[in-house]
Scaffold this motif. Structure first.
Motif, PDB file in Angstrom:
ATOM      1  N   VAL A 198      28.618  47.590 -24.083  1.00 52.44           N
ATOM      2  CA  VAL A 198      28.282  47.307 -22.713  1.00 52.44           C
ATOM      3  C   VAL A 198      29.502  47.502 -22.070  1.00 52.44           C
ATOM      4  O   VAL A 198      29.887  48.045 -20.583  1.00 52.44           O
ATOM      5  CB  VAL A 198      28.228  45.418 -22.453  1.00 52.44           C
ATOM      6  CG1 VAL A 198      27.840  45.012 -21.271  1.00 52.44           C
ATOM      7  CG2 VAL A 198      26.401  45.517 -23.614  1.00 52.44           C
ATOM      8  N   THR A 199      30.690  46.751 -22.475  1.00 51.28           N
ATOM      9  CA  THR A 199      32.219  47.117 -21.930  1.00 51.28           C
ATOM     10  C   THR A 199      32.691  48.365 -21.353  1.00 51.28           C
ATOM     11  O   THR A 199      33.316  48.614 -20.515  1.00 51.28           O
ATOM     12  CB  THR A 199      33.552  46.239 -22.581  1.00 51.28           C
ATOM     13  OG1 THR A 199      33.611  47.128 -24.301  1.00 51.28           O
ATOM     14  CG2 THR A 199      32.787  45.463 -23.075  1.00 51.28           C
TER      15      THR A 199
ATOM     16  N   ASN B  78      29.135  49.009 -14.033  1.00 51.61           N
ATOM     17  CA  ASN B  78      28.159  49.818 -13.862  1.00 51.61           C
ATOM     18  C   ASN B  78      26.737  48.797 -15.185  1.00 51.61           C
ATOM     19  O   ASN B  78      25.844  49.222 -15.520  1.00 51.61           O
ATOM     20  CB  ASN B  78      28.040  51.035 -14.129  1.00 51.61           C
ATOM     21  CG  ASN B  78      28.407  51.421 -12.660  1.00 51.61           C
ATOM     22  OD1 ASN B  78      28.721  51.294 -12.171  1.00 51.61           O
ATOM     23  ND2 ASN B  78      29.028  52.718 -13.178  1.00 51.61           N
ATOM     24  N   ALA B  79      27.444  48.356 -15.860  1.00 55.43           N
ATOM     25  CA  ALA B  79      27.103  47.851 -17.415  1.00 55.43           C
ATOM     26  C   ALA B  79      26.471  46.499 -16.547  1.00 55.43           C
ATOM     27  O   ALA B  79      25.935  45.845 -15.558  1.00 55.43           O
ATOM     28  CB  ALA B  79      28.156  46.785 -18.401  1.00 55.43           C
TER      29      ALA B  79
ATOM     30  N   ILE C 233      31.049  37.837 -15.394  1.00 55.15           N
ATOM     31  CA  ILE C 233      29.679  38.018 -14.107  1.00 55.15           C
ATOM     32  C   ILE C 233      29.825  37.619 -12.870  1.00 55.15           C
ATOM     33  O   ILE C 233      30.143  36.316 -13.414  1.00 55.15           O
ATOM     34  CB  ILE C 233      28.225  37.342 -15.357  1.00 55.15           C
ATOM     35  CG1 ILE C 233      28.641  37.546 -16.533  1.00 55.15           C
ATOM     36  CG2 ILE C 233      26.964  38.081 -14.213  1.00 55.15           C
ATOM     37  CD1 ILE C 233      27.208  37.184 -17.481  1.00 55.15           C
ATOM     38  N   ILE C 234      30.039  38.607 -12.532  1.00 56.99           N
ATOM     39  CA  ILE C 234      30.077  38.084 -10.879  1.00 56.99           C
ATOM     40  C   ILE C 234      28.702  38.359 -10.378  1.00 56.99           C
ATOM     41  O   ILE C 234      28.236  39.764 -10.225  1.00 56.99           O
ATOM     42  CB  ILE C 234      31.228  38.922 -10.146  1.00 56.99           C
ATOM     43  CG1 ILE C 234      33.069  39.010 -11.161  1.00 56.99           C
ATOM     44  CG2 ILE C 234      31.842  39.255  -9.092  1.00 56.99           C
ATOM     45  CD1 ILE C 234      33.559  39.992 -11.646  1.00 56.99           C
TER      46      ILE C 234
ATOM     47  N   ASN D  88      30.772  45.956  -5.655  1.00 54.47           N
ATOM     48  CA  ASN D  88      29.301  46.556  -4.086  1.00 54.47           C
ATOM     49  C   ASN D  88      28.351  45.322  -4.151  1.00 54.47           C
ATOM     50  O   ASN D  88      28.293  44.558  -5.301  1.00 54.47           O
ATOM     51  CB  ASN D  88      28.814  47.906  -5.092  1.00 54.47           C
ATOM     52  CG  ASN D  88      29.269  48.955  -5.016  1.00 54.47           C
ATOM     53  OD1 ASN D  88      29.841  49.351  -4.319  1.00 54.47           O
ATOM     54  ND2 ASN D  88      29.605  49.463  -6.171  1.00 54.47           N
ATOM     55  N   PRO D  89      27.242  44.851  -3.532  1.00 52.46           N
ATOM     56  CA  PRO D  89      25.700  44.462  -3.155  1.00 52.46           C
ATOM     57  C   PRO D  89      25.483  43.864  -4.931  1.00 52.46           C
ATOM     58  O   PRO D  89      25.128  44.634  -5.542  1.00 52.46           O
ATOM     59  CB  PRO D  89      25.602  44.269  -3.004  1.00 52.46           C
ATOM     60  CG  PRO D  89      26.074  45.433  -1.665  1.00 52.46           C
ATOM     61  CD  PRO D  89      27.190  45.631  -3.101  1.00 52.46           C
ATOM     62  N   GLY D  90      25.465  42.939  -5.188  1.00 55.41           N
ATOM     63  CA  GLY D  90      24.790  42.019  -6.801  1.00 55.41           C
ATOM     64  C   GLY D  90      25.348  41.779  -7.831  1.00 55.41           C
ATOM     65  O   GLY D  90      26.424  41.549  -7.210  1.00 55.41           O
ATOM     66  N   ARG D  91      24.758  42.179  -8.792  1.00 53.33           N
ATOM     67  CA  ARG D  91      25.592  41.415 -10.022  1.00 53.33           C
ATOM     68  C   ARG D  91      26.771  42.838 -10.613  1.00 53.33           C
ATOM     69  O   ARG D  91      26.387  44.734 -10.767  1.00 53.33           O
ATOM     70  CB  ARG D  91      24.721  41.235 -11.247  1.00 53.33           C
ATOM     71  CG  ARG D  91      24.990  40.636 -11.920  1.00 53.33           C
ATOM     72  CD  ARG D  91      24.719  40.162 -13.359  1.00 53.33           C
ATOM     73  NE  ARG D  91      23.825  38.456 -12.768  1.00 53.33           N
ATOM     74  CZ  ARG D  91      23.518  37.430 -12.800  1.00 53.33           C
ATOM     75  NH1 ARG D  91      23.520  37.055 -13.545  1.00 53.33           N
ATOM     76  NH2 ARG D  91      24.159  36.277 -11.734  1.00 53.33           N
ATOM     77  N   THR D  92      28.302  42.086 -11.531  1.00 60.11           N
ATOM     78  CA  THR D  92      28.716  42.941 -11.498  1.00 60.11           C
ATOM     79  C   THR D  92      29.520  42.532 -13.048  1.00 60.11           C
ATOM     80  O   THR D  92      29.534  41.101 -12.998  1.00 60.11           O
ATOM     81  CB  THR D  92      29.999  43.513 -10.755  1.00 60.11           C
ATOM     82  OG1 THR D  92      29.620  44.270  -9.650  1.00 60.11           O
ATOM     83  CG2 THR D  92      30.801  44.800 -10.913  1.00 60.11           C
ATOM     84  N   VAL D  93      29.755  43.194 -13.714  1.00 65.21           N
ATOM     85  CA  VAL D  93      30.334  42.961 -15.119  1.00 65.21           C
ATOM     86  C   VAL D  93      31.857  43.337 -14.768  1.00 65.21           C
ATOM     87  O   VAL D  93      31.695  44.785 -15.136  1.00 65.21           O
ATOM     88  CB  VAL D  93      29.450  43.402 -16.329  1.00 65.21           C
ATOM     89  CG1 VAL D  93      29.951  42.853 -17.446  1.00 65.21           C
ATOM     90  CG2 VAL D  93      28.123  42.913 -16.014  1.00 65.21           C
ATOM     91  N   GLN D  94      32.675  42.380 -15.796  1.00 61.44           N
ATOM     92  CA  GLN D  94      34.091  42.884 -15.628  1.00 61.44           C
ATOM     93  C   GLN D  94      34.550  42.209 -17.123  1.00 61.44           C
ATOM     94  O   GLN D  94      34.853  41.724 -17.727  1.00 61.44           O
ATOM     95  CB  GLN D  94      34.819  42.003 -14.261  1.00 61.44           C
ATOM     96  CG  GLN D  94      36.590  42.388 -15.119  1.00 61.44           C
ATOM     97  CD  GLN D  94      36.105  44.022 -14.672  1.00 61.44           C
ATOM     98  OE1 GLN D  94      36.338  44.563 -13.830  1.00 61.44           O
ATOM     99  NE2 GLN D  94      37.290  44.774 -15.580  1.00 61.44           N
TER     100      GLN D  94
END
Length: 180
Positions: free
Chosen positions: A57-58, A63-64, A99-100, A133-139
């Motif tokens: 995932v990372t 894009n994950a 989780i953003i 970007n709009p939506g959910r982002t994983v960092q």
């Protein structure tokens, strides 16, 4: 050769005349200079929570997608027992992510982590830079597996100055079994 000496100045003069004569917007401030429309404000960014995933995932970066069944811990959560512990010898799972959720036009952002280990001290990690970007982002938050408190700061939307900020935290108080 002689033709290029004549053609270039003519093109420059023509472009200057065209760009100066085609100003279709009117001045709203009385200065004769067209007023610049303010950029629309970016939407809100929030740190929804934290999760622990494996390297598959990372490695996908922002894009994950969060795999089904992954537990999301809210800000302020304290993880105990073996929650989120690595189970592989090379610690390729149990990796912390933020989780953003972001609602706005695409913008630049960064995620900074300050670690407060249970053994003492404060350590600021270098920020991770990302495109929001709009939506959910994983960092990915780094290979942090030590017990202690983790403060996470999300900064974004630098269009009009210092940018927007939001923060969240989680605490690890786990008893991870040794892996071989």
């Amino acid at each position: 050769m002689r033709n290029s000496r004549v053609v270039v100045p003519i093109c420059v003069i023509a472009l200057c005349a065209w760009s100066c004569g085609n100003a279709s917007s009117s001045s709203q401030n009385g200065s004769g200079i067209p007023a610049r429309s303010p950029a629309p404000a970016a939407g809100g960014g929030t740190i929804v929570g934290f999760a622990f995933v494996d390297a598959s995932v990372t490695q996908q970066h922002s894009n994950a997608k969060i795999p089904a069944g992954v537990k999301i811990y809210p800000s302020g959560a304290t993880l105990t027992g073996t929650e989120g512990c690595p189970t592989t010898r090379y610690n390729t799972d149990g990796l912390p992510i933020a989780i953003i959720d972001y609602n706005g036009r695409p913008t630049a952002g960064s995620v900074a982590v300050t670690r407060h280990p249970a053994s003492g001290g404060n350590f600021e990690n270098a920020p991770y830079y990302l495109d929001l970007n709009p939506g959910r982002t994983v960092q990915f938050l780094g290979p942090s597996i030590d017990n202690g408190k983790y403060d996470v700061l999300l900064s974004y939307d630098y269009n009009l100055g210092a940018g927007q900020k939001t923060s969240a935290s989680f605490t690890l108080a786990r008893t991870c079994p040794p892996v071989r």
